[in-house]
Enzyme design. Structure first.
Site, PDB file in Angstrom:
ATOM      1  N   HIS A   1       0.843  -1.214   0.000  1.00  0.00           N
ATOM      2  CA  HIS A   1       0.000   0.000   0.000  1.00  0.00           C
ATOM      3  C   HIS A   1       0.871   1.254   0.000  1.00  0.00           C
ATOM      4  O   HIS A   1       0.553   2.225   0.687  1.00  0.00           O
ATOM      5  CB  HIS A   1      -0.924   0.013   1.225  1.00  0.00           C
ATOM      6  CG  HIS A   1      -2.074  -0.938   1.103  1.00  0.00           C
ATOM      7  ND1 HIS A   1      -3.220  -0.638   0.420  1.00  0.00           N
ATOM      8  CD2 HIS A   1      -2.250  -2.210   1.552  1.00  0.00           C
ATOM      9  CE1 HIS A   1      -4.059  -1.667   0.472  1.00  0.00           C
ATOM     10  NE2 HIS A   1      -3.492  -2.641   1.143  1.00  0.00           N
TER      11      HIS A   1
ATOM     12  N   ASP B   1      -0.677  -4.807   5.670  1.00  0.00           N
ATOM     13  CA  ASP B   1      -1.698  -5.655   5.024  1.00  0.00           C
ATOM     14  C   ASP B   1      -1.460  -5.790   3.527  1.00  0.00           C
ATOM     15  O   ASP B   1      -0.807  -4.959   2.898  1.00  0.00           O
ATOM     16  CB  ASP B   1      -3.088  -5.069   5.262  1.00  0.00           C
ATOM     17  CG  ASP B   1      -3.171  -3.608   4.833  1.00  0.00           C
ATOM     18  OD1 ASP B   1      -2.177  -2.868   5.041  1.00  0.00           O
ATOM     19  OD2 ASP B   1      -4.215  -3.203   4.285  1.00  0.00           O
ATOM     20  N   GLU B   2      -1.993  -6.862   2.984  1.00  0.00           N
ATOM     21  CA  GLU B   2      -2.157  -7.052   1.546  1.00  0.00           C
ATOM     22  C   GLU B   2      -0.889  -6.827   0.708  1.00  0.00           C
ATOM     23  O   GLU B   2      -0.908  -6.086  -0.262  1.00  0.00           O
ATOM     24  CB  GLU B   2      -3.280  -6.131   1.029  1.00  0.00           C
ATOM     25  CG  GLU B   2      -4.628  -6.459   1.634  1.00  0.00           C
ATOM     26  CD  GLU B   2      -5.764  -5.635   1.023  1.00  0.00           C
ATOM     27  OE1 GLU B   2      -6.823  -6.232   0.754  1.00  0.00           O
ATOM     28  OE2 GLU B   2      -5.575  -4.418   0.809  1.00  0.00           O
ATOM     29  N   VAL B   3       0.175  -7.461   1.106  1.00  0.00           N
ATOM     30  CA  VAL B   3       1.375  -7.437   0.270  1.00  0.00           C
ATOM     31  C   VAL B   3       1.238  -8.594  -0.725  1.00  0.00           C
ATOM     32  O   VAL B   3       1.179  -9.743  -0.314  1.00  0.00           O
ATOM     33  CB  VAL B   3       2.649  -7.640   1.121  1.00  0.00           C
ATOM     34  CG1 VAL B   3       3.892  -7.482   0.266  1.00  0.00           C
ATOM     35  CG2 VAL B   3       2.650  -6.658   2.294  1.00  0.00           C
TER      36      VAL B   3
ATOM     37  N   GLU C   1      -1.774  -9.563   9.160  1.00  0.00           N
ATOM     38  CA  GLU C   1      -0.697 -10.212   8.416  1.00  0.00           C
ATOM     39  C   GLU C   1       0.644 -10.162   9.146  1.00  0.00           C
ATOM     40  O   GLU C   1       1.550 -10.939   8.829  1.00  0.00           O
ATOM     41  CB  GLU C   1      -0.509  -9.553   7.035  1.00  0.00           C
ATOM     42  CG  GLU C   1      -1.578  -9.911   6.024  1.00  0.00           C
ATOM     43  CD  GLU C   1      -2.683  -8.879   5.934  1.00  0.00           C
ATOM     44  OE1 GLU C   1      -2.968  -8.259   6.974  1.00  0.00           O
ATOM     45  OE2 GLU C   1      -3.247  -8.714   4.843  1.00  0.00           O
TER      46      GLU C   1
END
Lengths: 674, 674
Positions: free
Chosen positions: B237, B300-302, B352
């Protein structure tokens, strides 16, 4: 130009001097951009930024704030020169706006015209079938009168700066160009004086405008093409001055800030030389603070009681051969005028100041009637009309709209005399408004007055005005004006612990009542309101003009005009009347729980009675049955009862229901009645 | 206590830990006054001023701002000592509020409790039969969880300071105490860095918060008992960081601010020592700016794509025996945590970041499910729940309300493990909100989450919650929140040139549709929305939860439960269904003129079909007639059709109409169906 004919009319308010519709429309989307050609004009650049922000608010589009290339811009603005450093009466405010399918061009002799043209463009942008767009059009526009004002009384109730600012935004939107700031009253002295700090320190409860704030507001107004004319009311309406300076009054004092409403005795002593010395210094200070050419000295409603009671003053009158109190006020004004002139200003006063012995460099501000304006013009004075434009009287927009500064009575004036009538001002006196509800008393009705002062005299159709007023009222919301939203919030407060159904019932009632008109409010209540009276009642929340009431009346006319055959109208009437008839039962439990609802209990019962009476009439009309002899008298007595204002509220649909009753009795069936 | 029983329940939200109703009520009128006894506390004095201002707004009363004599004051406040200079997690927030017919007393160990008690008092004041009043009551109150947060994503859409401020006011009103400020994203870097000015200069389109503004907001929040926890999301992000600092990324760049929504590849390079040197300096700067103990690093969300594609990184993974990308992120966090700790902060990360190899001084912020929270608590980590509290998913308040940080799954935790679960945070991600409509997505639903986090676990009745939510929602308006008023303004924009009747028809439709839920919005449209997509569509205007839809459903249940004999319910159902059936015809002409209305044309047709189907079912139920075999299938296929989201809009009453159809077919008449 056939395609232009098919287009809907452009919802402009005020209507421009000339509008020629073209073919098609110009898309307004994210690629919209503005360029200013020609000379550097920081004020116009700021106006463009505001315009883009406003266009973004109105459409939800994300618009680039950066100035565009003139070759690529969708709207190109050109002005010949800037307006005067201090905006002057009668400066050129004209502009030309051409919108085609491919772009728009706004040209104006001065920045003032460009400001107006931007507002016209904003009003034209609307959701169309293919996205936001402005219709193709050529507009040549200029104002009819050079003085188009709004007065706000910041003195009786303090109206804070942020509220003033958003009202200036509203004025800009409808092309008004004078903000008349009523700054002193019996109930408060609202401007900081560094020369005489006791004025604001002792006369304002701490609620006043600092000189820095005033200077900022003047810049803010100039950016919007608006002059600020301050008013310091004298010799009457002056109690608050005397709290700190009793030595200026005609009776010894001490004085306290007035908490009641009305006309009071306190008045400057015109026979005291100290008065003029003080005013010379004070006006000198204010003349520097306010750059406008005009300076308003009030002059209204001096009851003369302090003068009568003061032997020294009576002796002065005799000694100088002055004709009573009226003569004494003229003497005061004759002393005042050179002071105002000495500080570089032209004096404005309410129509009481009119006296042929005064020099011609004064402007008569008529609040009592158009007669004094005509009289003044004949005598060589300039004049401004506010009689007919008092927003605090609660009149419908159409009634204000019908008032013309050079209407009847001005007919026999010579052209040069007529030209002395500079325009008009709507007035928002603040006995019954505060920061919370003042917007809702000014807007949208003020836009109708703005149109009267800007548009050609022949623009006068109320139906068109109301349709456009609705559109402009919605747009004004994007400026932050709260004239519509505050209604819901105030009803919610009144409703207290209401269920959604009870709240809806309160709304049904509130939608069809209006505050009593003119100066009836004091008379409709037993407890005299003061400046400490909360403005949280139903009468403070409901709009001055009931749209639902107006629509009901139109519906009744439509129904009767169609000999009761307009099926849609009959159904709508029946449904609305049924809602009213049944409403009181829904609202009653809430009236037990909220004192603010209970206050309106009589109006609620009346609305139910009105609904029942209307349904009775509809039944008779539908069945074609003639009522018996007593029926009409009975029903009309219901109407008479509900027309008596209860708790300061008028039941707006009463006369329309009366029409139904009349129709039902005129021969029984509607068809026969025709 | 019989009289207490008769009183209406107090509309408090969150419900206090303990409430004992007394007899009678305390009048709140113009004589209302507040005194603070004991020690000097400037923050409490400011809170009292805000309280009086707010009470004045809520009631319309004119209240004296001056502090009163303790002996004479109607509300007396006493605190034992101030809270910590920097507000800490778990500080005492309790208070006691006693209201009797003659006065009120608020006592609290610290200022924090007094702030909460003032909000409780504000919620209790309502229009009563005899004026404004607060009911007599004794409240002993304290929060269930110490971490009660709201996260606002100021990064995807920039949410300006004034909007944040009024949302902090809203948080104070419902006793939330953590503002989690999401400040960096692919789409924008929103905090000024003096050390690395390219971050905000190149990563924000000029839309960022200066350090002065941030400092001011921190003071503003502290005044309201609210901590501010900043989040700088890394290693994913993070596109906006790399616009100015491509050297930190895992792929060479150049980078541009991301304009699309979704998960993107850009990620910090965890194998580059420069990354940690940079972050050390950056976090050092931000740790000084933000005084709170906690510092959120996102995590988050790598998606790992840049890591996979970079041979140097792959080589590093191999060389260090790291287990894939998950292991690499754990390595990154193991390097990051000491940096955060070195600057005096405790690290918080999205779930995460959970990896047993990390030290216990980190807090797990669960967005993917409650499981990770339980897992973390067992491993010795602190946790915060946001899964179930995502305001952007458009869930009804009741669904959020049912989610408990120590609900199912936490049942088998030991007491000390359970205590590691600190509370929760509602999250307002900003793909589809901006400054205009964000309030309407946060409020009032956020108040239900606030209650879940404050009130005893057994407070869980949705009907009571909804009734109180309605009351608190109205009160929140007085803070300047626009969650209710923006709806009308946005509808007006969509309606363009609508007549009042057309606008009413649009409102009828808008009142019963909701935005699609969860992440369905992208799927319901063909054109992928970007950060440049205007949020001016019907889906952006309608509230996330349709009150009209909920009430209709309740009405259907009531009608069916009464074996179709509830006369009032039948009439109401028929009138509503008729309105819907006839609505499309009224709206159609407007759909020809406004593209924004045209977009909802299918929903409008569906609503009419739904109305007709519902009326058919009602007729059958009323006549006790069994429909023929095909009827049910036909009608249910209508329901199925309208339940397919059109243009991102859900037709809320579809399932309730389905119930009527089911009832009509289950044996035909309602009486037999029971």
């Amino acid at each position: 130009m056939a395609s232009a004919q098919e287009q809907r009319p452009v919802n402009l308010m005020p209507v421009p001097a000339s509008v020629h519709s073209g073919a098609g429309q110009m898309a307004v989307d994210a690629s919209f951009s503005v360029a200013v050609t020609g000379r550097d004009d920081a004020r116009l650049e700021r106006a463009v930024q505001r315009f883009l922000y406003q266009l973004g608010r109105q459409t939800g589009l994300i618009l680039a704030a950066k100035p565009a290339d003139a070759a690529k811009a969708t709207l190109v603005i050109h002005t010949d020169h800037d307006s005067k450093p201090v905006q002057e009466l009668g400066e050129d405010e004209s502009y030309t706006l051409e919108v085609t399918a491919t772009g728009a061009k706004l040209t104006a002799p001065t920045t003032l015209g460009a400001l107006h043209g931007l507002q016209t463009f904003l009003q034209m942008v609307e959701a169309s079938a293919n996205g936001f767009a402005a219709p193709a059009v050529t507009i040549l526009d200029k104002p009819r009168f050079p003085w188009r004002g709004l007065m706000i009384d910041s003195a009786r109730h303090f109206i804070p700066l942020e509220v003033i600012r958003r009202n200036l935004d509203g004025m800009e939107a409808v092309k008004m160009n004078v903000f008349h700031w009523h700054l002193s009253e019996n109930q408060g002295f609202r401007a900081e004086s560094k020369k005489f700090p006791k004025l604001h320190q002792m006369g304002s409860d701490g609620l006043y405008f600092t000189q820095d704030e005033i200077r900022e507001l003047i810049v803010y107004a100039r950016d919007r093409g608006i002059r600020i004319v301050p008013e310091f009311d004298m010799p009457g309406h002056s109690t608050a001055w005397f709290v700190g300076h009793p030595e200026l009054a005609s009776a010894p004092g001490p004085y306290a800030i007035e908490r009641n409403w009305g006309i009071f005795d306190a008045a400057f002593d015109p026979t005291n030389e100290k008065t003029y010395k003080f005013l010379d210094q004070f006006i000198g200070e204010m003349a520097k603070l306010f750059p406008d050419q005009f300076f308003h000295v009030g002059g209204d409603e001096v009851n003369g009681k302090q003068w009568n009671a003061n032997p020294k003053i009576q002796e002065f009158i005799r000694a100088h051969g002055i004709k009573g109190n009226k003569g004494l006020q003229a003497y005061f004004n004759k002393r005042l005028q050179p002071i105002v002139a000495k500080h570089g200003k032209s004096m404005v006063g309410w129509d009481e100041v009119l006296d042929p012995s005064l020099p011609k460099d004064i402007t008569i501000h008529s609040w009592r009637g158009p007669k004094s304006l005509v009289e003044a013009a004949k005598l060589g004075y300039h004049g401004i009309l506010s009689n007919g434009y008092y927003l605090d009287l609660g009149w419908p927009a159409a009634r204000h709209y019908a008032v013309d500064p050079v209407g009847e009575g001005a007919g026999d004036l010579l052209a040069e005399e007529k030209a002395r009538i500079l325009g008009g001002e709507s007035c928002m006196w603040s006995e019954y408004v505060n920061a919370e509800n003042v917007d809702s008393r000014i807007w949208p009705r003020n836009a109708a007055i703005a149109e009267r002062l800007w548009s050609p005299q022949e623009v006068r159709d109320p139906a068109s005005m109301y349709a456009r007023l609705e559109a402009v009222s919605a747009k004004l919301e994007w400026l932050g004006l709260t004239h519509r939203t505050v209604y819901g919030a105030m009803l919610q407060r009144i409703a207290g612990s209401a269920s959604p159904e009870e709240l809806a019932a309160l709304r049904t009632l509130a939608d069809v009542v209006e505050p009593v008109k003119d100066y009836d409010r004091e008379e409709a209540t037993t407890a005299q309101p003061t400046s400490g009276t909360p403005l949280n009642h139903l009468v403070d929340a409901v709009p001055p003009e009931s749209a639902a009431g107006r629509h009901f009346d139109e519906l009744v006319d439509k129904y009767l005009a169609a000999s009761c055959h307009g099926d849609g109208a009959a159904t709508q009437l029946r449904s609305e009347l049924t809602l009213w008839r049944d409403n009181d039962a829904k609202l009653k439990p809430l009236a037990q729980r909220s004192f603010l609802v209970k206050e309106a209990a009589a109006s609620s019962r009346d609305l139910s009675a009105l609904g029942a009476a209307g349904l009775n009439a509809l039944d008779l009309l539908a069945r074609g049955v003639s009522p018996n002899a007593d029926w009409k008298a009975q029903q009309l007595s219901i109407i008479q009862t509900v027309e008596k204002p209860e708790r300061q509220l008028l039941l707006v649909p009463a006369p329309a229901v009366g029409k139904l009753i009349e129709a039902a009795t005129s021969g029984g069936a509607c068809a026969r009645a025709r």
